[in-house]
Design an enzyme around this catalytic site. Structure first.
Site, PDB file in Angstrom:
ATOM      1  N   ASN A 150       2.135 -21.401  33.633  1.00 14.16           N
ATOM      2  CA  ASN A 150       3.279 -22.312  33.822  1.00 14.16           C
ATOM      3  C   ASN A 150       2.863 -23.781  33.667  1.00 14.16           C
ATOM      4  O   ASN A 150       3.571 -24.578  33.042  1.00 14.16           O
ATOM      5  CB  ASN A 150       3.870 -22.143  35.227  1.00 14.16           C
ATOM      6  CG  ASN A 150       4.490 -20.778  35.434  1.00 14.16           C
ATOM      7  OD1 ASN A 150       4.620 -20.009  34.500  1.00 14.16           O
ATOM      8  ND2 ASN A 150       4.871 -20.489  36.674  1.00 14.16           N
ATOM      9  N   ARG A 181       0.267 -25.066  32.060  1.00 12.13           N
ATOM     10  CA  ARG A 181      -0.089 -25.424  30.673  1.00 12.13           C
ATOM     11  C   ARG A 181       1.145 -25.518  29.785  1.00 12.13           C
ATOM     12  O   ARG A 181       1.225 -26.338  28.877  1.00 12.13           O
ATOM     13  CB  ARG A 181      -1.097 -24.396  30.107  1.00 12.13           C
ATOM     14  CG  ARG A 181      -2.527 -24.709  30.517  1.00 12.13           C
ATOM     15  CD  ARG A 181      -3.433 -23.524  30.346  1.00 12.13           C
ATOM     16  NE  ARG A 181      -3.232 -22.562  31.418  1.00 12.13           N
ATOM     17  CZ  ARG A 181      -3.719 -21.326  31.415  1.00 12.13           C
ATOM     18  NH1 ARG A 181      -4.390 -20.901  30.369  1.00 12.13           N
ATOM     19  NH2 ARG A 181      -3.525 -20.535  32.433  1.00 12.13           N
ATOM     20  N   GLU A 197      -4.345   0.348  33.345  1.00  9.71           N
ATOM     21  CA  GLU A 197      -4.575  -0.119  31.977  1.00  9.71           C
ATOM     22  C   GLU A 197      -4.294  -1.622  31.957  1.00  9.71           C
ATOM     23  O   GLU A 197      -3.270  -2.071  32.469  1.00  9.71           O
ATOM     24  CB  GLU A 197      -3.641   0.604  31.000  1.00  9.71           C
ATOM     25  CG  GLU A 197      -3.918   2.079  30.876  1.00  9.71           C
ATOM     26  CD  GLU A 197      -5.317   2.376  30.337  1.00  9.71           C
ATOM     27  OE1 GLU A 197      -5.815   1.601  29.495  1.00  9.71           O
ATOM     28  OE2 GLU A 197      -5.905   3.396  30.750  1.00  9.71           O
ATOM     29  N   ARG A 241      -3.681 -26.121  45.864  1.00  8.43           N
ATOM     30  CA  ARG A 241      -3.000 -27.018  44.917  1.00  8.43           C
ATOM     31  C   ARG A 241      -2.375 -28.221  45.632  1.00  8.43           C
ATOM     32  O   ARG A 241      -2.206 -28.196  46.844  1.00  8.43           O
ATOM     33  CB  ARG A 241      -1.921 -26.221  44.179  1.00  8.43           C
ATOM     34  CG  ARG A 241      -2.547 -25.138  43.335  1.00  8.43           C
ATOM     35  CD  ARG A 241      -1.540 -24.422  42.501  1.00  8.43           C
ATOM     36  NE  ARG A 241      -2.215 -23.438  41.662  1.00  8.43           N
ATOM     37  CZ  ARG A 241      -1.727 -22.959  40.532  1.00  8.43           C
ATOM     38  NH1 ARG A 241      -0.557 -23.342  40.111  1.00  8.43           N
ATOM     39  NH2 ARG A 241      -2.422 -22.078  39.836  1.00  8.43           N
ATOM     40  N   ARG A 291      -1.604  -9.679  32.152  1.00 14.55           N
ATOM     41  CA  ARG A 291      -1.817 -11.088  32.525  1.00 14.55           C
ATOM     42  C   ARG A 291      -1.511 -11.968  31.326  1.00 14.55           C
ATOM     43  O   ARG A 291      -2.008 -11.725  30.219  1.00 14.55           O
ATOM     44  CB  ARG A 291      -3.247 -11.358  32.999  1.00 14.55           C
ATOM     45  CG  ARG A 291      -3.415 -12.838  33.402  1.00 14.55           C
ATOM     46  CD  ARG A 291      -4.681 -13.142  34.137  1.00 14.55           C
ATOM     47  NE  ARG A 291      -4.643 -14.506  34.665  1.00 14.55           N
ATOM     48  CZ  ARG A 291      -5.299 -14.929  35.729  1.00 14.55           C
ATOM     49  NH1 ARG A 291      -6.084 -14.106  36.370  1.00 14.55           N
ATOM     50  NH2 ARG A 291      -5.189 -16.177  36.132  1.00 14.55           N
ATOM     51  N   THR A 308      -3.438 -16.327  47.715  1.00  8.58           N
ATOM     52  CA  THR A 308      -3.959 -16.961  48.937  1.00  8.58           C
ATOM     53  C   THR A 308      -4.773 -18.208  48.575  1.00  8.58           C
ATOM     54  O   THR A 308      -4.986 -19.073  49.420  1.00  8.58           O
ATOM     55  CB  THR A 308      -4.850 -15.974  49.734  1.00  8.58           C
ATOM     56  OG1 THR A 308      -5.721 -15.313  48.821  1.00  8.58           O
ATOM     57  CG2 THR A 308      -4.033 -14.944  50.467  1.00  8.58           C
ATOM     58  N   GLU A 309      -5.225 -18.289  47.326  1.00 12.00           N
ATOM     59  CA  GLU A 309      -6.018 -19.448  46.882  1.00 12.00           C
ATOM     60  C   GLU A 309      -5.123 -20.590  46.367  1.00 12.00           C
ATOM     61  O   GLU A 309      -5.577 -21.722  46.222  1.00 12.00           O
ATOM     62  CB  GLU A 309      -7.000 -19.042  45.771  1.00 12.00           C
ATOM     63  CG  GLU A 309      -8.187 -18.215  46.239  1.00 12.00           C
ATOM     64  CD  GLU A 309      -7.818 -16.786  46.635  1.00 12.00           C
ATOM     65  OE1 GLU A 309      -6.936 -16.202  45.976  1.00 12.00           O
ATOM     66  OE2 GLU A 309      -8.383 -16.266  47.618  1.00 12.00           O
ATOM     67  N   ASP A 336       0.894 -16.120  34.549  1.00  8.94           N
ATOM     68  CA  ASP A 336       0.059 -17.326  34.508  1.00  8.94           C
ATOM     69  C   ASP A 336       0.418 -18.206  33.310  1.00  8.94           C
ATOM     70  O   ASP A 336       0.904 -17.715  32.289  1.00  8.94           O
ATOM     71  CB  ASP A 336      -1.424 -16.894  34.446  1.00  8.94           C
ATOM     72  CG  ASP A 336      -2.364 -18.016  34.875  1.00  8.94           C
ATOM     73  OD1 ASP A 336      -1.880 -19.042  35.394  1.00  8.94           O
ATOM     74  OD2 ASP A 336      -3.583 -17.873  34.673  1.00  8.94           O
ATOM     75  N   LEU A 384      14.981  -0.031  40.507  1.00 10.87           N
ATOM     76  CA  LEU A 384      13.690  -0.717  40.396  1.00 10.87           C
ATOM     77  C   LEU A 384      13.265  -1.365  41.713  1.00 10.87           C
ATOM     78  O   LEU A 384      14.072  -2.022  42.375  1.00 10.87           O
ATOM     79  CB  LEU A 384      13.798  -1.800  39.311  1.00 10.87           C
ATOM     80  CG  LEU A 384      12.598  -2.744  39.172  1.00 10.87           C
ATOM     81  CD1 LEU A 384      11.465  -2.060  38.403  1.00 10.87           C
ATOM     82  CD2 LEU A 384      12.984  -4.033  38.459  1.00 10.87           C
ATOM     83  N   HIS A 398       6.969 -24.092  36.383  1.00 10.52           N
ATOM     84  CA  HIS A 398       7.287 -23.069  37.394  1.00 10.52           C
ATOM     85  C   HIS A 398       8.774 -22.723  37.360  1.00 10.52           C
ATOM     86  O   HIS A 398       9.166 -21.576  37.518  1.00 10.52           O
ATOM     87  CB  HIS A 398       6.906 -23.561  38.800  1.00 10.52           C
ATOM     88  CG  HIS A 398       5.428 -23.785  38.962  1.00 10.52           C
ATOM     89  ND1 HIS A 398       4.495 -22.892  38.493  1.00 10.52           N
ATOM     90  CD2 HIS A 398       4.728 -24.796  39.541  1.00 10.52           C
ATOM     91  CE1 HIS A 398       3.275 -23.344  38.786  1.00 10.52           C
ATOM     92  NE2 HIS A 398       3.388 -24.504  39.400  1.00 10.52           N
TER      93      HIS A 398
HETATM   94  C1  IPE Z   1      -3.302 -16.339  39.614  1.00 10.92           C
HETATM   95  O1  IPE Z   1      -3.215 -17.454  38.810  1.00 10.92           O
HETATM   96  C2  IPE Z   1      -2.253 -16.384  40.674  1.00 10.92           C
HETATM   97  C3  IPE Z   1      -0.892 -16.239  40.212  1.00 10.92           C
HETATM   98  C4  IPE Z   1      -0.488 -16.007  39.006  1.00 10.92           C
HETATM   99  C5  IPE Z   1       0.108 -16.351  41.252  1.00 10.92           C
HETATM  100  P1  IPE Z   1      -4.125 -18.745  39.041  1.00 10.92           P
HETATM  101  O2  IPE Z   1      -3.737 -19.718  37.996  1.00 10.92           O
HETATM  102  O3  IPE Z   1      -4.044 -19.180  40.443  1.00 10.92           O
HETATM  103  O4  IPE Z   1      -5.588 -18.166  38.779  1.00 10.92           O
HETATM  104  P2  IPE Z   1      -6.931 -18.890  38.385  1.00 10.92           P
HETATM  105  O5  IPE Z   1      -7.110 -20.042  39.319  1.00 10.92           O
HETATM  106  O6  IPE Z   1      -6.792 -19.346  36.979  1.00 10.92           O
HETATM  107  O7  IPE Z   1      -7.968 -17.829  38.527  1.00 10.92           O
HETATM  108  C1  IPE Z   2       1.058 -19.506  37.321  1.00  5.45           C
HETATM  109  O1  IPE Z   2       0.953 -20.641  36.530  1.00  5.45           O
HETATM  110  C2  IPE Z   2       1.896 -19.723  38.554  1.00  5.45           C
HETATM  111  C3  IPE Z   2       1.127 -19.798  39.797  1.00  5.45           C
HETATM  112  C4  IPE Z   2      -0.138 -19.582  39.920  1.00  5.45           C
HETATM  113  C5  IPE Z   2       1.874 -20.130  40.984  1.00  5.45           C
HETATM  114  P1  IPE Z   2      -0.125 -21.775  36.811  1.00  5.45           P
HETATM  115  O2  IPE Z   2       0.479 -22.788  37.697  1.00  5.45           O
HETATM  116  O3  IPE Z   2      -1.393 -21.186  37.297  1.00  5.45           O
HETATM  117  O4  IPE Z   2      -0.298 -22.356  35.358  1.00  5.45           O
HETATM  118  P2  IPE Z   2      -1.636 -22.846  34.673  1.00  5.45           P
HETATM  119  O5  IPE Z   2      -2.630 -21.731  34.787  1.00  5.45           O
HETATM  120  O6  IPE Z   2      -2.082 -24.071  35.410  1.00  5.45           O
HETATM  121  O7  IPE Z   2      -1.253 -23.126  33.266  1.00  5.45           O
HETATM  122 MG    MG Z   3      -3.046 -20.504  36.358  1.00  2.65          MG
END
Ligand code: IPE
Ligand code: IPE
Ligand code: MG
Length: 257
Positions: free
Chosen positions: A40, A42, A224, A89, A205, A84-85, A38, A149, A55
């Site tokens: 990317n 920001r 963990e 975007r 995470r 799935t959510e 998570d 792996l 990304h």
């Molecule tokens: C979780 O990240 C999904 C992935 C890393 C692929 P999100 O950025 O979608 O999660 P939320 O919306 O902050 O919970």
């Molecule tokens: C994680 O980075 C990648 C995916 C969820 C696809 P984000 O795109 O969620 O980045 P932030 O959370 O907006 O910074």
């Molecule tokens: Mg995110």
């Protein structure tokens, strides 16, 4: 040309890392590491770049961490790439994300094959765009005999959907004669998309968010957890190693004493 001082510091840092890798290997490497990659967006925002630049940078980190995990002797590495959510975007961002597997595998598949890595996927494959599905299928096919792996992409993955699908499947089997009371946790696990994998030992995470966001809810019951503020595109081998070192100091009790 680096100054003598700089070179000494660099050499010290790299031999320190080598020592840490050696020590980590001796202390027991987790079999299955799962990462919620998570931050990317920001990362890009901090640089006044479009989210997709984050990304793209994140994809390079996937390569680096895959190689490192393989070198350390991790058996399975699951990477949460698209939930799935995430379809919520903007269309252009989703389209970019759906092209990444092709780009990633297009440039990295030969190296994965050389590294003896097997590519797998969990998530709803059938509703992915055809070009994304093709790239994944090809990588899975070309690496299916590999014994190193397991690189498992969670793509179009949601844990609730996965559990619901498993329940539907169980109900079908009940209709065809299996008794409900015969269903155990072990058998139920075989209905999940992770049926062939061990549960994650360590779940990482990045980006400072302290939540699971619908990731491996059943499988992470005794994982963990390790959270870091580092944004995924800034994530380095040292951070992975740090997570491993923390993991190795934990005492896993599974409810016992
Ligand atoms: C979780 O990240 C999904 C992935 C890393 C692929 P999100 O950025 O979608 O999660 P939320 O919306 O902050 O919970
Ligand atoms: C994680 O980075 C990648 C995916 C969820 C696809 P984000 O795109 O969620 O980045 P932030 O959370 O907006 O910074
Ligand atoms: Mg995110």
């Amino acid at each position: 040309m680096d100054s003598i001082w700089k070179r000494i510091v660099k050499k010290d840092a790299s031999s320190d890392l080598t020592n840490r890798i050696k020590k980590a290997k001796e202390s027991g490497i987790p079999h299955h590491v799962a990462i919620i990659m998570d931050g990317n967006g920001r990362w890009a925002k901090k640089r006044s770049l479009p989210r997709i630049a984050g990304h793209h940078e994140g994809m390079k980190v996937v390569k680096k961490i895959t190689k490192f995990a393989s070198k350390l002797g991790v058996s399975s590495l699951t990477l949460y790439a698209f939930s799935t959510e995430n379809w919520k975007r903007p269309k252009s961002e989703v389209e970019f994300l759906m092209k990444l597997p092709e780009e990633f595998l297009g440039t990295f598949l030969p190296e994965l094959i050389e590294e003896n890595v097997r590519v797998e996927m969990i998530g709803e494959k059938e509703t992915l765009p055809a070009h994304t599905k093709r790239a994944i299928d090809r990588a899975m096919e070309e690496t299916k005999g590999n014994t190193g792996l397991v690189l498992n992409f969670a793509l179009n993955y949601g844990s609730r959907a996965e559990i619901l699908k498993a329940v539907q499947h169980v109900l079908e089997d009940v209709e065809s004669g299996i008794l409900p009371k015969e269903l155990t946790e072990e058998i139920f696990s075989k209905y999940l998309m992770t049926s062939t994998m061990p549960d994650p030992d360590l779940l990482i995470r990045t980006s400072g968010e302290i939540r699971l966001s619908n990731f491996m809810l059943w499988q992470s019951a005794y994982s963990e957890l390790w959270f870091t503020d580092v944004l995924w595109p800034d994530f380095k081998e040292e951070h992975f190693l740090e997570a491993l070192e923390v993991y190795q100091k934990r005492v896993r009790r599974y409810g016992g004493v």
